[in-house]
Scaffold this motif. Structure first.
Motif, PDB file in Angstrom:
ATOM      1  N   PRO A   1       7.746  37.125 -35.240  1.00 52.23           N
ATOM      2  CA  PRO A   1       7.124  35.814 -34.558  1.00 52.23           C
ATOM      3  C   PRO A   1       5.637  35.663 -34.983  1.00 52.23           C
ATOM      4  CG  PRO A   1       8.271  37.475 -33.074  1.00 52.23           C
ATOM      5  CD  PRO A   1       8.317  38.176 -34.170  1.00 52.23           C
ATOM      6  N   PRO A   2       5.393  34.788 -35.464  1.00 57.14           N
ATOM      7  CA  PRO A   2       4.024  34.456 -35.884  1.00 57.14           C
ATOM      8  C   PRO A   2       2.878  34.325 -35.100  1.00 57.14           C
ATOM      9  CG  PRO A   2       5.148  32.305 -35.688  1.00 57.14           C
ATOM     10  CD  PRO A   2       6.230  33.444 -35.441  1.00 57.14           C
ATOM     11  N   LEU A   3       1.785  34.476 -35.340  1.00 59.90           N
ATOM     12  CA  LEU A   3       0.501  34.334 -34.277  1.00 59.90           C
ATOM     13  C   LEU A   3       0.476  33.152 -33.704  1.00 59.90           C
ATOM     14  CD1 LEU A   3      -1.827  36.111 -33.149  1.00 59.90           C
ATOM     15  CD2 LEU A   3      -3.029  34.871 -35.059  1.00 59.90           C
ATOM     16  N   GLU A   4       0.296  32.907 -32.582  1.00 58.25           N
ATOM     17  CA  GLU A   4       0.108  31.421 -31.640  1.00 58.25           C
ATOM     18  C   GLU A   4      -1.233  31.099 -31.737  1.00 58.25           C
ATOM     19  OE1 GLU A   4       1.303  28.044 -29.824  1.00 58.25           O
ATOM     20  OE2 GLU A   4       2.224  29.336 -31.101  1.00 58.25           O
ATOM     21  N   LEU A   5      -1.677  29.832 -32.105  1.00 56.05           N
ATOM     22  CA  LEU A   5      -2.783  29.557 -31.823  1.00 56.05           C
ATOM     23  C   LEU A   5      -2.596  28.324 -30.929  1.00 56.05           C
ATOM     24  CD1 LEU A   5      -4.620  29.197 -35.320  1.00 56.05           C
ATOM     25  CD2 LEU A   5      -5.001  30.723 -33.486  1.00 56.05           C
ATOM     26  N   ARG A   6      -3.512  28.375 -29.801  1.00 56.04           N
ATOM     27  CA  ARG A   6      -3.650  27.190 -28.833  1.00 56.04           C
ATOM     28  C   ARG A   6      -5.006  26.232 -29.238  1.00 56.04           C
ATOM     29  NH1 ARG A   6      -2.707  31.985 -26.503  1.00 56.04           N
ATOM     30  NH2 ARG A   6      -4.571  32.188 -25.972  1.00 56.04           N
ATOM     31  N   VAL A   7      -4.670  24.903 -29.518  1.00 55.50           N
ATOM     32  CA  VAL A   7      -5.519  24.005 -29.851  1.00 55.50           C
ATOM     33  C   VAL A   7      -5.677  22.945 -28.657  1.00 55.50           C
ATOM     34  CG1 VAL A   7      -6.288  22.176 -31.497  1.00 55.50           C
ATOM     35  CG2 VAL A   7      -5.202  24.275 -31.960  1.00 55.50           C
ATOM     36  N   LEU A   8      -6.813  22.783 -28.062  1.00 57.51           N
ATOM     37  CA  LEU A   8      -7.176  22.036 -26.877  1.00 57.51           C
ATOM     38  C   LEU A   8      -7.899  20.611 -27.507  1.00 57.51           C
ATOM     39  CD1 LEU A   8      -7.371  20.984 -23.762  1.00 57.51           C
ATOM     40  CD2 LEU A   8      -9.148  22.505 -23.825  1.00 57.51           C
ATOM     41  N   THR A   9      -7.269  19.503 -27.156  1.00 59.87           N
ATOM     42  CA  THR A   9      -8.291  18.513 -27.831  1.00 59.87           C
ATOM     43  C   THR A   9      -8.189  17.361 -26.730  1.00 59.87           C
ATOM     44  OG1 THR A   9      -8.040  17.195 -29.744  1.00 59.87           O
ATOM     45  CG2 THR A   9      -6.005  17.199 -28.680  1.00 59.87           C
ATOM     46  N   ASP A  10      -9.340  16.288 -27.363  1.00 59.57           N
ATOM     47  CA  ASP A  10      -9.314  15.077 -26.344  1.00 59.57           C
ATOM     48  C   ASP A  10      -8.013  14.478 -26.249  1.00 59.57           C
ATOM     49  OD1 ASP A  10     -11.562  13.072 -25.346  1.00 59.57           O
ATOM     50  OD2 ASP A  10     -10.094  12.086 -26.388  1.00 59.57           O
ATOM     51  N   PRO A  11      -7.869  13.679 -25.211  1.00 54.11           N
ATOM     52  CA  PRO A  11      -6.281  12.825 -24.809  1.00 54.11           C
ATOM     53  C   PRO A  11      -6.080  12.069 -25.781  1.00 54.11           C
ATOM     54  CG  PRO A  11      -7.464  13.302 -22.688  1.00 54.11           C
ATOM     55  CD  PRO A  11      -8.352  13.740 -23.674  1.00 54.11           C
ATOM     56  N   ASP A  12      -7.169  11.112 -26.265  1.00 57.29           N
ATOM     57  CA  ASP A  12      -7.026  10.256 -27.369  1.00 57.29           C
ATOM     58  C   ASP A  12      -6.695  10.489 -28.827  1.00 57.29           C
ATOM     59  OD1 ASP A  12      -6.858   7.642 -26.103  1.00 57.29           O
ATOM     60  OD2 ASP A  12      -9.281   7.705 -25.998  1.00 57.29           O
ATOM     61  N   LEU A  13      -6.875  12.027 -28.642  1.00 56.81           N
ATOM     62  CA  LEU A  13      -6.958  12.771 -30.203  1.00 56.81           C
ATOM     63  C   LEU A  13      -5.335  13.472 -30.177  1.00 56.81           C
ATOM     64  CD1 LEU A  13     -10.470  13.769 -30.977  1.00 56.81           C
ATOM     65  CD2 LEU A  13      -9.370  11.829 -31.942  1.00 56.81           C
ATOM     66  N   GLU A  14      -4.773  13.512 -29.198  1.00 59.49           N
ATOM     67  CA  GLU A  14      -3.739  14.428 -28.928  1.00 59.49           C
ATOM     68  C   GLU A  14      -2.485  14.171 -30.310  1.00 59.49           C
ATOM     69  OE1 GLU A  14      -0.563  16.412 -26.198  1.00 59.49           O
ATOM     70  OE2 GLU A  14      -1.989  14.884 -25.361  1.00 59.49           O
ATOM     71  N   ASP A  15      -2.324  12.981 -30.240  1.00 59.07           N
ATOM     72  CA  ASP A  15      -1.207  12.803 -31.395  1.00 59.07           C
ATOM     73  C   ASP A  15      -1.551  12.700 -32.827  1.00 59.07           C
ATOM     74  OD1 ASP A  15       0.224  11.774 -29.258  1.00 59.07           O
ATOM     75  OD2 ASP A  15      -0.004   9.603 -29.604  1.00 59.07           O
ATOM     76  N   THR A  16      -2.946  12.656 -33.126  1.00 61.47           N
ATOM     77  CA  THR A  16      -3.536  12.997 -34.181  1.00 61.47           C
ATOM     78  C   THR A  16      -3.364  14.513 -34.678  1.00 61.47           C
ATOM     79  OG1 THR A  16      -5.072  11.177 -34.329  1.00 61.47           O
ATOM     80  CG2 THR A  16      -5.367  12.810 -35.839  1.00 61.47           C
ATOM     81  N   PHE A  17      -3.967  15.239 -33.774  1.00 59.65           N
ATOM     82  CA  PHE A  17      -3.910  16.667 -34.208  1.00 59.65           C
ATOM     83  C   PHE A  17      -2.585  17.430 -33.856  1.00 59.65           C
ATOM     84  CE2 PHE A  17      -8.317  15.768 -33.890  1.00 59.65           C
ATOM     85  CZ  PHE A  17      -8.846  16.532 -34.802  1.00 59.65           C
ATOM     86  N   ARG A  18      -1.671  16.808 -33.088  1.00 58.95           N
ATOM     87  CA  ARG A  18      -0.168  17.166 -33.344  1.00 58.95           C
ATOM     88  C   ARG A  18       0.288  17.104 -34.533  1.00 58.95           C
ATOM     89  NH1 ARG A  18       2.630  14.583 -29.491  1.00 58.95           N
ATOM     90  NH2 ARG A  18       1.215  15.283 -27.746  1.00 58.95           N
ATOM     91  N   ALA A  19       0.166  16.037 -35.042  1.00 54.99           N
ATOM     92  CA  ALA A  19       0.971  15.600 -36.622  1.00 54.99           C
ATOM     93  C   ALA A  19       0.001  16.313 -37.284  1.00 54.99           C
ATOM     94  CB  ALA A  19       0.478  13.992 -36.736  1.00 54.99           C
ATOM     95  N   ALA A  20      -1.373  16.792 -37.275  1.00 56.43           N
ATOM     96  CA  ALA A  20      -1.901  17.843 -38.141  1.00 56.43           C
ATOM     97  C   ALA A  20      -1.095  19.083 -38.213  1.00 56.43           C
ATOM     98  CB  ALA A  20      -3.259  17.543 -38.020  1.00 56.43           C
ATOM     99  N   ALA A  21      -1.106  19.345 -36.880  1.00 59.58           N
ATOM    100  CA  ALA A  21      -0.536  20.905 -36.659  1.00 59.58           C
ATOM    101  C   ALA A  21       0.855  20.959 -37.396  1.00 59.58           C
ATOM    102  CB  ALA A  21      -0.464  21.016 -35.411  1.00 59.58           C
ATOM    103  N   ASP A  22       1.716  19.877 -36.892  1.00 60.41           N
ATOM    104  CA  ASP A  22       3.102  19.804 -37.719  1.00 60.41           C
ATOM    105  C   ASP A  22       3.068  19.811 -39.029  1.00 60.41           C
ATOM    106  OD1 ASP A  22       4.118  19.644 -35.035  1.00 60.41           O
ATOM    107  OD2 ASP A  22       4.435  17.623 -35.059  1.00 60.41           O
ATOM    108  N   ALA A  23       2.078  19.179 -39.831  1.00 62.15           N
ATOM    109  CA  ALA A  23       1.913  19.211 -41.260  1.00 62.15           C
ATOM    110  C   ALA A  23       1.425  20.579 -41.700  1.00 62.15           C
ATOM    111  CB  ALA A  23       1.159  18.125 -41.777  1.00 62.15           C
TER     112      ALA A  23
END
Length: 883
Positions: A357-379
């Motif tokens: 199992p890989p190490l898990e990082l938890r990334v907290l962001t501003d609500p307006d930025l959530e979609d952007t950084f979720r897409a970045a994490a997926d990529a």
């Protein structure tokens, strides 16, 4: 009853069907009995049991209960539920004239028009959500309403703070009445609902809602307004609830291992042989899209398991229901995003390599930025930077968001509670999410606010990056038909000047801004609105709207198209990138918008912040390496591609990263462009906004002159209007009432001294003392005295208002020099004056009352408005009452 065990949640359902009403005769009775509703509860109960949603013993049926019985059972069932809670109501629904609330009428319901409590023995949907469901421990809540006006509940749901765990099914769209149908069968909506549950067994609520709409359309059902009958659904983006337990169970993982959880489980040696891939049940797909909700659920599940282990000799293996409810959140928390699942659950890389199992990082962001950084994490998850030579994932990432002011306060004052939640009310793990490894706020100023005031014994250390990851100006997005030509003539002007110019071109133009406490874009816009804290009232008047602001800029852009007329004439203060990238409502047809660039509104400049927690040394090196790798990828070509796709600007040049940007919407190089916010101006703006949203001050001037004699009695008379507004004022608000009539002792008489009052006391004072005088009113002298009174109260940022209730017959008292004197004071005071004219034409352009209201930043209301409702709304914006 299910066993009351901390490790096994209890499901509960309360089914209320009100077919018989005690009072049906005028003047206070409800419309009548509903014979079809008699069938609803047994039909739905049988369907829920057959579909495996609930065991029969977990369903509480109520047939035509009175208010006391329904309230008692609601509280009991909500307090017992810790898994799935379902609340169903069928019966008469009623709405007030404004349509902003829904009342569920019980069998002893009555209607008293003109009284404060119009709907007696009825449960308001706000109370159901705010005082009953909000206090329930249930993980997921489903509310089903089958009544007239059911869709009006959506407005309440939208403003509910904890709506992420509440799914709302409504039988009909807002402001529509419906027919109960054939008295020999269940009502049309419930009949179709029960049939679909029986047909499909376990099914996602979103699919159920879609099928219901299809069926009602196929049956050509119509509302009593002869419009298509359209059932409604409200659920937070990505949230899903499955009704029933159909489909394969997904085993829980043990941290650090790869097999099912359970105290008796012995995984044995890993089996390297390839296994056939098992697909996750289809209903889980939507859950991947809401990491914040998953993380919160995971935290609750973890605490339950820890509590169970501390209890009677160790934990109990979760039941099948628990597996379905908690398996996926646990997978996310363990960093299993993007990884295939196999028979006895294992991980595979290239060439069937067995991956840990890989190490898990938890990334907290501003609500307006959530979609952007979720897409970045997926990529990033599937990028070469995150893949070993053997094809395994190095790191898993969970992206979640929370209200910006809550995050700042937690990092300043409550890092200890975040690390080790106690019994206190403050619990960031519950209210925000798990401890972040990375925080990406919408503005670097937020980091500086934390660092400036962080507790000296904080257990979290922040390490912000040197430069932003990207930038996006906060713009005034105006409907393109209202955009000035040429655009460069308005670029570089202060925000308030832009708004004044916009409203001068079109009087009915409005401006809205997202919640400054929830997202940085709203707070950045507020910096420009206020200019300085002395202009708070003026700035808030410019963004005045019915109800509270939208939580995020994305929510705001999605809410405006709900009413085409509002969308076409309302400008929105939002980050520029949202005009170029898709938002959750991308399928909605919206008015085209053009960005205007105020000179005094700072832009968003998200920055990458490493968060280190005391006691995290065990895997510090590996976690540091994982954080650094993700940070470098975001700052490099990988992140740049994502930021370009979402419409951001280069952090250095401020040019759009995507060179193909639509120049009809945004500008390549608006000049000047205020790039960043300062720590102090953000702190001041937030403090001023919070103070303005706190207790208010209102001074009522009630015209008591002889000309008011014919406008005095009844709910629409002067005292009646005043009494109606008192519900918008709470026990912490300060207010007073003056009777304006010059009887020789001065221009007014004090009916209620300025201060805090119980509503009952205030109403009694008005009833006992307010009376028409055989004298003229001198509004010139009374208004000047009112401005003096409010000035003496101090300028502490609290919202203030003067309310003048009058017939508009002022004679020479508001002419010439007297009127100019009042207008000068009104413009300089900073206190808005709302004038309620009891007659027609009093607010026509150029009339004294209209001019006083306009120059002060208030409103003028006359017979062309619903004066009572509009005046109540004005007071409710200032006060902290319950209405």
């Amino acid at each position: 009853m299910q066993p009351e065990d901390a490790g096994e949640p209890m499901d509960r359902a309360l089914l209320i069907g009100v077919s018989d009403y005690r009072y049906t005769e005028p003047p206070h009775g409800v419309p009548g009995t509903l014979r079809a509703v008699e069938k609803n509860v047994p039909v739905l109960r049988e369907a829920l049991v057959r579909a495996g949603v609930f065991a029969d013993r977990d369903i509480v049926p109520l047939s035509s209960p009175d208010f006391a019985e329904a309230a008692r059972e609601l509280q009991r069932v909500a307090s017992e539920a810790s898994g799935l809670l379902l609340v169903y109501f069928a019966g008469h629904g009623a709405i007030p004239s404004g349509g902003d609330e829904l009342y569920l009428q019980l069998c002893d319901a009555q209607v008293f028009a003109g009284e404060h409590t119009v709907f007696n023995a009825a449960v308001s949907f706000s109370d159901l959500m705010g005082t009953v469901l909000a206090t329930s421990r249930a993980d997921r809540i489903v509310v089903i309403l089958d009544c007239c006006f059911a869709g009006n509940a959506a407005r309440v749901w939208e403003h509910f703070e904890d709506k992420r765990r509440v799914v709302l099914l409504m039988s009909v769209q807002a402001n529509h009445r419906i027919d109960a149908g054939d008295p020999g069968t269940a009502t049309p909506y419930t009949k179709n609902l029960a049939e679909l549950l029986r047909e499909e067994g376990g099914t996602a609520v979103s699919r159920l809602a879609a099928r219901l709409r299809e069926r009602m359309a196929e049956q050509k059902r119509r509302t009593l307004r002869n419009e298509p009958w359209e059932p409604q659904l409200r659920a937070d983006a990505g949230a899903e609830v499955t009704l029933g337990r159909k489909g394969p169970e997904v085993p829980l993982l043990v941290p650090g291992g790869s097999g099912p959880a359970g105290p008796d489980h012995d995984p044995g040696p890993p089996d390297p042989s390839p296994r056939p891939r098992r697909r996750l049940p289809a209903w889980t797909a939507a859950l991947w899209r809401r990491p914040r909700a998953l993380a919160a659920t995971w935290s609750r599940a973890r605490r339950r398991r820890q509590h169970a282990r501390r209890g009677a000799g160790g934990g109990k293996r979760p039941s099948g229901g628990i597996l379905l409810r908690f398996a996926l959140p646990v997978l996310v928390a363990l960093g299993m995003l993007g990884v295939g699942l196999y028979g006895p659950l294992g991980l595979a890389g290239g060439d069937d390599t067995h991956c840990a199992p890989p190490l898990e990082l938890r990334v907290l962001t501003d609500p307006d930025l959530e979609d952007t950084f979720r897409a970045a994490a997926d990529a990033y998850l599937t990028s070469e930077a995150n893949t070993t030579e053997a094809g395994c994932r190095r790191t898993g990432i969970t992206v979640y968001s929370a209200g910006s002011s809550d995050v700042v306060e937690a990092l300043r004052r409550h890092t200890d509670a975040w690390k080790e939640p106690g019994a206190d009310e403050v619990d960031p793990q519950r209210d925000i999410g798990p401890q972040p490894d990375v925080w990406i706020p919408g503005s670097r100023a937020e980091v500086d606010r934390v660092l400036e005031q962080q507790d000296t014994d904080a257990v979290a250390e922040l390490e912000p990056g040197e430069r932003p990851l990207a930038r996006s100006p906060v713009v005034l997005a105006v409907p393109s038909r209202l955009a000035p030509e040429p655009l460069n003539e308005v670029t570089g002007r202060p925000l308030t000047e832009m708004i004044e110019a916009l409203t001068a071109r079109a009087e009915d133009t409005g401006v809205r801004r997202p919640d400054p406490e929830f997202t940085d874009s709203g707070l950045l816009a507020t910096v420009g609105l206020y200019g300085d804290t002395a202009a708070v009232a003026r700035g808030e008047t410019m963004v005045r709207q019915p109800g509270p602001p939208s939580p995020t800029a994305g929510d705001l852009l999605c809410a405006l198209p709900d009413d085409d007329a509002v969308d076409d004439r309302t400008a929105a203060l939002v980050p520029e990138f949202l005009l170029l990238s898709a938002v959750d409502c991308e399928g909605t047809v919206r008015a085209p918008r053009t960005a205007l660039y105020p000179a005094d509104v700072p832009g968003m400049d998200p920055v990458f912040v490493r968060v280190r927690w005391d006691g995290g040394e065990a895997d510090a090196s590996a976690r540091d390496a994982a954080v650094a790798s993700f940070r470098d990828w975001l700052a490099g070509d990988g992140g740049r591609k994502v930021f370009a796709r979402y419409g951001f600007r280069d952090p250095g040049t401020l040019e759009p990263i995507d060179e193909g940007v639509d120049l009809d919407v945004v500008s390549y190089a608006p000049s000047p462009l205020d790039a960043s916010a300062g720590r102090d101006e953000m702190e001041r703006a937030l403090g001023a906004y919070q103070a303005y949203g706190g207790p208010g001050r209102v001074l009522f001037l009630l015209d008591s002159s002889g000309s008011m004699a014919g406008l005095w009695e009844g709910p629409s008379g002067g005292p009646g209007l005043l009494r109606q507004t008192l519900g918008g004022l709470g026990s912490d608000d300060e207010y007073g009432v003056w009777a304006v009539a010059d009887t020789g002792d001065g221009p007014y008489e004090t009916l209620l001294g300025f201060g805090r009052h119980r509503r009952q006391d205030a109403e009694e004072a008005v009833d006992e003392r307010a009376r028409v005088r055989d004298a003229s009113a001198d509004p010139h002298a009374a208004l000047l005295a009112a401005f003096d009174e409010m000035e003496d109260r101090g300028d502490d940022g609290r919202p203030q208002m003067i309310v003048h209730i009058t017939d508009g017959r002022h004679g020479t008292y508001l002419e010439g020099g007297r009127l100019r004197e009042v207008l000068d004071r009104a413009g300089a005071s900073g206190v808005p004056v709302t004038v309620a004219v009891l007659g027609s034409g009093g607010c026509d352009e150029g009339r004294p009352d209209q001019r006083i209201a306009e120059v002060s930043g208030g409103r003028c209301l006359d017979a062309g408005d619903d004066v009572g409702a509009a005046l109540h709304d004005e007071i409710a914006r200032i006060g902290t009452g319950d209405d």
